[in-house]
Write an enzyme that holds these catalytic residues in place. Structure first.
Site, mmCIF file in Angstrom:
data_model
loop_
_atom_site.group_PDB
_atom_site.id
_atom_site.type_symbol
_atom_site.label_atom_id
_atom_site.label_comp_id
_atom_site.label_asym_id
_atom_site.label_seq_id
_atom_site.Cartn_x
_atom_site.Cartn_y
_atom_site.Cartn_z
ATOM 1 C CG ASP A 59 -1.895 -0.936 1.017
ATOM 2 O OD1 ASP A 59 -2.136 -1.671 0.144
ATOM 3 O OD2 ASP A 59 -2.836 -1.246 1.932
ATOM 4 C CG ASP A 106 -2.018 3.933 3.210
ATOM 5 O OD1 ASP A 106 -1.494 2.553 3.282
ATOM 6 O OD2 ASP A 106 -2.976 4.037 3.210
ATOM 7 C CD1 TRP A 138 -10.703 -0.627 2.209
ATOM 8 C CD2 TRP A 138 -12.024 -1.840 3.334
ATOM 9 N NE1 TRP A 138 -9.994 -0.986 3.356
ATOM 10 C CE2 TRP A 138 -10.645 -1.645 4.093
ATOM 11 C CE3 TRP A 138 -12.962 -2.753 3.825
ATOM 12 C CZ2 TRP A 138 -10.536 -2.504 5.165
ATOM 13 C CZ3 TRP A 138 -12.628 -3.464 4.764
ATOM 14 C CH2 TRP A 138 -11.685 -3.342 5.797
ATOM 15 C CD GLU A 181 -7.918 -6.297 -1.017
ATOM 16 O OE1 GLU A 181 -9.175 -6.336 -1.028
ATOM 17 O OE2 GLU A 181 -7.209 -5.720 -0.453
ATOM 18 C CG ASP A 182 -6.590 -7.963 2.728
ATOM 19 O OD1 ASP A 182 -7.799 -8.240 2.628
ATOM 20 O OD2 ASP A 182 -6.401 -7.155 3.546
ATOM 21 C CG MET A 197 -1.910 2.958 7.499
ATOM 22 S SD MET A 197 -3.045 2.067 7.700
ATOM 23 C CE MET A 197 -2.425 0.282 7.535
ATOM 24 C CG HIS A 251 -6.241 7.043 4.519
ATOM 25 N ND1 HIS A 251 -7.335 6.088 3.960
ATOM 26 C CD2 HIS A 251 -5.397 6.021 4.685
ATOM 27 C CE1 HIS A 251 -7.120 5.079 3.963
ATOM 28 N NE2 HIS A 251 -5.800 4.640 4.363
ATOM 29 N NE ARG A 267 -12.628 2.146 3.689
ATOM 30 C CZ ARG A 267 -13.421 1.352 4.419
ATOM 31 N NH1 ARG A 267 -14.655 0.973 3.859
ATOM 32 N NH2 ARG A 267 -13.273 0.882 5.812
HETATM 33 N N1 UDH Z 1 -5.721 3.173 -2.782
HETATM 34 C C1 UDH Z 1 -5.535 4.239 -3.590
HETATM 35 N N2 UDH Z 1 -6.542 5.103 -3.849
HETATM 36 C C2 UDH Z 1 -7.777 4.944 -3.544
HETATM 37 C C3 UDH Z 1 -8.054 3.577 -2.633
HETATM 38 C C4 UDH Z 1 -6.967 2.924 -2.411
HETATM 39 O O1 UDH Z 1 -4.402 4.576 -3.913
HETATM 40 O O2 UDH Z 1 -8.757 5.728 -3.779
HETATM 41 C C5 UDH Z 1 -4.520 2.078 -2.526
HETATM 42 C C6 UDH Z 1 -3.512 2.793 -1.482
HETATM 43 O O3 UDH Z 1 -2.034 2.334 -2.093
HETATM 44 C C7 UDH Z 1 -3.929 2.253 -0.451
HETATM 45 C C8 UDH Z 1 -4.324 0.778 -0.797
HETATM 46 O O4 UDH Z 1 -5.082 0.999 -1.953
HETATM 47 O O5 UDH Z 1 -2.892 2.392 0.536
HETATM 48 C C9 UDH Z 1 -5.301 0.238 0.553
HETATM 49 O O6 UDH Z 1 -6.252 1.174 0.368
HETATM 50 P P1 UDH Z 1 -6.857 1.744 1.848
HETATM 51 O O7 UDH Z 1 -5.745 2.376 2.199
HETATM 52 O O8 UDH Z 1 -8.052 2.469 1.910
HETATM 53 O O9 UDH Z 1 -6.794 0.590 2.808
HETATM 54 P P2 UDH Z 1 -6.870 0.657 4.433
HETATM 55 O O10 UDH Z 1 -5.968 1.693 4.931
HETATM 56 O O11 UDH Z 1 -6.083 -0.711 4.733
HETATM 57 O O12 UDH Z 1 -8.316 0.445 4.851
HETATM 58 C C10 UDH Z 1 -5.769 -0.991 6.406
HETATM 59 C C11 UDH Z 1 -5.400 -2.474 6.165
HETATM 60 C C12 UDH Z 1 -6.522 -3.457 6.078
HETATM 61 C C13 UDH Z 1 -6.472 -4.465 7.141
HETATM 62 C C14 UDH Z 1 -6.775 -5.787 6.404
HETATM 63 C C15 UDH Z 1 -8.354 -5.861 6.419
HETATM 64 N N3 UDH Z 1 -8.430 -7.208 5.627
#
Ligand code: UDH
Length: 274
Positions: A124, A126, A186, A189-190, A216, A219, A221
Site C-alpha cells: 500500500d 500509506d 474495499w 482481497e488480502d 500508516m 486517512h 476511506r
Molecule cells: N488506494 C489508492 N486510492 C484509493 C484507494 C486505495 O491509492 O482511492 C490504494 C493505496 O495504495 C492504499 C491501498 O490502496 O494504501 C489500500 O487502501 P486503503 O488505504 O483504503 O486501505 P486501508 O487503509 O487498509 O483500509 C488498512 C489495512 C487493512 C487491514 C486488512 C483488512 N483485511
C-alpha cells in the site's frame, strides 16, 4: 546528503528510523536526495550483486501526497538495504470502484516484462517501515510484512491478516495464480490471498514484530473504494476460484506506461467489474 538514515543514525547502520509524516515535500527534493536512481525508479547496489531482483508494486489512485511520502522514505530505505529494485505505481483510471488486487496483478504482469525480477513486493502507498532491519526481501514462503502497524497497536488484529505489504517470489505468485480479480471496493482481497497461499501448501512468514514496526498514514476511506459487502461470500468460495480467477484470467488495457525519475507509472483501465 540528508536521508532518514543520516538523520537518525550518523553511522548509517540500519535500525529504528525516525518517521515523521510531512506532506509538503517536493518531488524535486526527493529526486535530489536520490542521485543514484535510474529512470523509472530503479536502483541496484554499486559494489555487489544482489541475490534478489525486486519489483515493488503500489496500487494507486488520487493519493499524490501519500506517494510523495512513500518515495521520500522508501528510496533511501531500499538503497540502504542494497536492494536491486524498481518501483511500479499502478494507477486505476476510471471513476469506478477501486480494485486493489487487480492493480497488483497488472503491476506484476507489466514488471515481469520489464526486468528479470525474482521477487515481488506488493505494498500500500500509506505504510512506511520504522526500522531499517526490516529487510524488503522474499523468502521460502510468501511473507506478510505489515504485521506490526501503529494503527493496530503493533499487533495482528486477526491471525489470517495478509494486507498492507506482502512479498512473493515469482514462483510463489504464479503458484497462487496471483490475486483474485473480483474484489471491487474495499476489503477481502488480502484475506482471499491468504487462503490461496494455504490452499497451495505454503505458509505465511512474518518478520519479528519489533523489527517490522510500521507507520500508516491516517486517512478517510477514499471515494470510489466503498465496501460492497460481497467480500465475505467471495472468500467462502476462494478455493473454487483459485485456478480460474487470477493471473490466468486477467484482462486490462494499458493507457500509458511512463518512466518517471522516482517510479514507473502504469495507468490502466481495468474495467468496472460488470
Ligand atoms: N488506494 C489508492 N486510492 C484509493 C484507494 C486505495 O491509492 O482511492 C490504494 C493505496 O495504495 C492504499 C491501498 O490502496 O494504501 C489500500 O487502501 P486503503 O488505504 O483504503 O486501505 P486501508 O487503509 O487498509 O483500509 C488498512 C489495512 C487493512 C487491514 C486488512 C483488512 N483485511
Amino acid at each position: 546528503m540528508e536521508s532518514i538514515f543520516y538523520r537518525t543514525n550518523p553511522d548509517c547502520h540500519p535500525g529504528p528510523l525516525d518517521i515523521k509524516f510531512a506532506y509538503n515535500m517536493s518531488l524535486l527534493k526527493i529526486i535530489s536526495q536520490n542521485p543514484n536512481l535510474q529512470p523509472g525508479g530503479h536502483s541496484r547496489p554499486k559494489y555487489c550483486t544482489a541475490l534478489q531482483k525486486i519489483a515493488i508494486i503500489i496500487p494507486f489512485r488520487n493519493r499524490e501526497s501519500h506517494l510523495r511520502t512513500w518515495l521520500y522514505y522508501m528510496h533511501p530505505f531500499l538503497q540502504q538495504q542494497q536492494a536491486d529494485y524498481g518501483v511500479y505505481v499502478v494507477e486505476q483510471t476510471e471513476d469506478t470502484l477501486f480494485n486493489r488486487a487487480k492493480l497488483m496483478n497488472v503491476g506484476y504482469s507489466v514488471a515481469i516484462k520489464d526486468y528479470n525480477y525474482t521477487c515481488f513486493i506488493f505494498t500500500d502507498v500509506d505504510i512506511i517501515p520504522m526500522d531499517g532491519r526490516n529487510l524488503f526481501r522474499c523468502s521460502d514462503n510468501p511473507r506478510h510484512m505489515a504485521n506490526s502497524v501503529d494503527k493496530f497497536n503493533f499487533k495482528l488484529p486477526y491471525n489470517d491478516i495478509f494486507g498492507g505489504i506482502v512479498a512473493f517470489t515469482k514462483e510463489q505468485f504464479i503458484k497462487v495464480n496471483g490475486f483474485s480479480n473480483v474484489f471491487w471496493g474495499w476489503g477481502g482481497e488480502d484475506d482471499e490471498l491468504f487462503q490461496r497461499v494455504v490452499a497451495m501448501g505454503m505458509k505465511v512468514e512474518r518478520p519479528d514484530q519489533t523489527i517490522a514496526r510500521s507507520k500508516m498514514i491516517s486517512h478517510k476511506r477514499d471515494p470510489g473504494n466503498e465496501s460492497t459487502g460481497k467480500s465475505f461470500h467471495l472468500i467462502k468460495k476462494a478455493h473454487e476460484r483459485l485456478h480460474k480467477d487470477g493471473l490466468n484470467s486477467l484482462i486490462y488495457t494499458i493507457i500509458s506506461i511512463t518512466s518517471h525519475k522516482l517510479y514507473t507509472k502504469i495507468t490502466v483501465d481495468i474495467g468496472n467489474g460488470e
